[in-house]
Design an enzyme around this catalytic site. Sequence first.
Site, PDB file in Angstrom:
ATOM      1  N   ARG A  36      48.402  30.206  49.219  1.00 47.12           N
ATOM      2  CA  ARG A  36      49.291  30.884  48.270  1.00 47.12           C
ATOM      3  C   ARG A  36      50.666  30.218  48.231  1.00 47.12           C
ATOM      4  O   ARG A  36      51.306  30.163  47.182  1.00 47.12           O
ATOM      5  CB  ARG A  36      49.420  32.350  48.691  1.00 47.12           C
ATOM      6  CG  ARG A  36      50.199  33.256  47.754  1.00 47.12           C
ATOM      7  CD  ARG A  36      50.510  34.567  48.447  1.00 47.12           C
ATOM      8  NE  ARG A  36      50.927  35.624  47.537  1.00 47.12           N
ATOM      9  CZ  ARG A  36      51.548  36.722  47.914  1.00 47.12           C
ATOM     10  NH1 ARG A  36      51.821  36.919  49.200  1.00 47.12           N
ATOM     11  NH2 ARG A  36      51.904  37.651  47.047  1.00 47.12           N
ATOM     12  N   ALA A  96      53.516  37.259  41.807  1.00 47.75           N
ATOM     13  CA  ALA A  96      52.332  36.862  42.560  1.00 47.75           C
ATOM     14  C   ALA A  96      51.778  38.138  43.183  1.00 47.75           C
ATOM     15  O   ALA A  96      52.444  38.784  43.994  1.00 47.75           O
ATOM     16  CB  ALA A  96      52.691  35.844  43.635  1.00 47.75           C
ATOM     17  N   SER A  97      50.583  38.509  42.793  1.00 50.47           N
ATOM     18  CA  SER A  97      50.001  39.767  43.267  1.00 50.47           C
ATOM     19  C   SER A  97      49.725  39.720  44.760  1.00 50.47           C
ATOM     20  O   SER A  97      49.642  38.651  45.367  1.00 50.47           O
ATOM     21  CB  SER A  97      48.694  40.055  42.516  1.00 50.47           C
ATOM     22  OG  SER A  97      48.919  40.198  41.136  1.00 50.47           O
ATOM     23  N   MET A  98      49.580  40.889  45.343  1.00 50.80           N
ATOM     24  CA  MET A  98      49.176  40.970  46.746  1.00 50.80           C
ATOM     25  C   MET A  98      47.854  40.229  46.939  1.00 50.80           C
ATOM     26  O   MET A  98      46.932  40.392  46.136  1.00 50.80           O
ATOM     27  CB  MET A  98      49.005  42.430  47.155  1.00 50.80           C
ATOM     28  CG  MET A  98      50.243  43.271  47.086  1.00 50.80           C
ATOM     29  SD  MET A  98      49.884  45.028  47.381  1.00 50.80           S
ATOM     30  CE  MET A  98      49.326  44.979  49.085  1.00 50.80           C
TER      31      MET A  98
END
Length: 388
Positions: A36, A96-98
């Site tokens: 990520r 940015a999603s979990m």
Amino acid sequence: MTPTELPGERSELGRSLLERKILTSDWMPSFAAVPRTAFLPDLMWPFDMDTGTTLTVDRRQDPDRWQQYADMDVPIVTQWDDGANDGPGTVPTSSASMPSVVFRMLRDLDVEPGQRILEIGTGTGWNAALLTHRLGLKHTTSIEIDPNMAHQARARLAAQGLLSLVLTGDGTLGDPVGAPYDRIIATAGLRRIPGAWLEQVAPGGVILAPFGTHYSNADSTVRLTVGDRGEAQGHFTGPVEFMKLRGQRLLFHGHAAYLGDGMGGAARSTTKVTEEELLGEGRFESRTFAIGLRVRGCHHTVANERDGSRPVWFYGLGDDSWACVMFHDGREADVWQGGPRKLWDEVSEALGWWRAADEPGVERFGLTVARDGRQRAWLDSPDDDWPL
């Protein structure tokens, strides 16, 4: 590769996702190969889950702190106000999603080798990178409406050797040139499923999207299977909260637009419904989601408590109807209603319906979408549905 072979907190995150059965074994190689951190900007705004606040973190000033949050299971804002300023701004408009949300959605997408995927909302590019690593360069197409973000995502994907096709445009239109697709996955909250998506998914294919109503910001992912006649249908799979698709954001003109003349002409009453019965206690309440599905064209806000009282406001989105419920400590709540609709009556009826149905979670609800844009919600069975 196993989580224990990964560095630092990323190893802990991988282990946690596996233990919770969010990260499945078929996605583990992509999790290990596509960090990520390679898709996050130097300046970012993670949401601290403990304090409920958004923090400013700059890798150039504090690389260790930046790395810590980058490897945590928290959402991270990456853009404010559609890029109008460098933030923090008024409204977060991209994130940015979990990781837990990302891999839960990829799990629900249920991809197979050889399938072609259309992603709506490239964002940072991490989700597209995971899909590309799993399926190959020619099997993933992503659409991003923001030209600057699309450019940045292409650069990050190219740096990882995972540059699939990233289009710049309105995701509600899909990609008719590249259709048909086997899967469409959206990474922005929707209030209506575009009919174009149904036309661009092969029969038997899947549309996975965060879906909700303007009643609140709460969404739930819905997994729709496209039928032979173009209609799509399926259950909701779990609560989420996403930034909304630009063309489907709430158009709310503010409190004053409804109460310009005050509350003098409103109908007054009381209610035995308590604050806890209406609002629950958690961030993702199935009762809130259910009320939104049952009461069409309604938005609500919960004000702060003051002097032992808390007002909850309801606004009609198609007219000037409004309602206010004032909850008090130790006595019944006061109710005011104005305009052509009795919004509190509608909300309290929907709450009663939810309770009579044994307080269903979001997974018992479903959605049917026709190619012409008509949408119907249902509980347990599509045979007993109602229009949205």
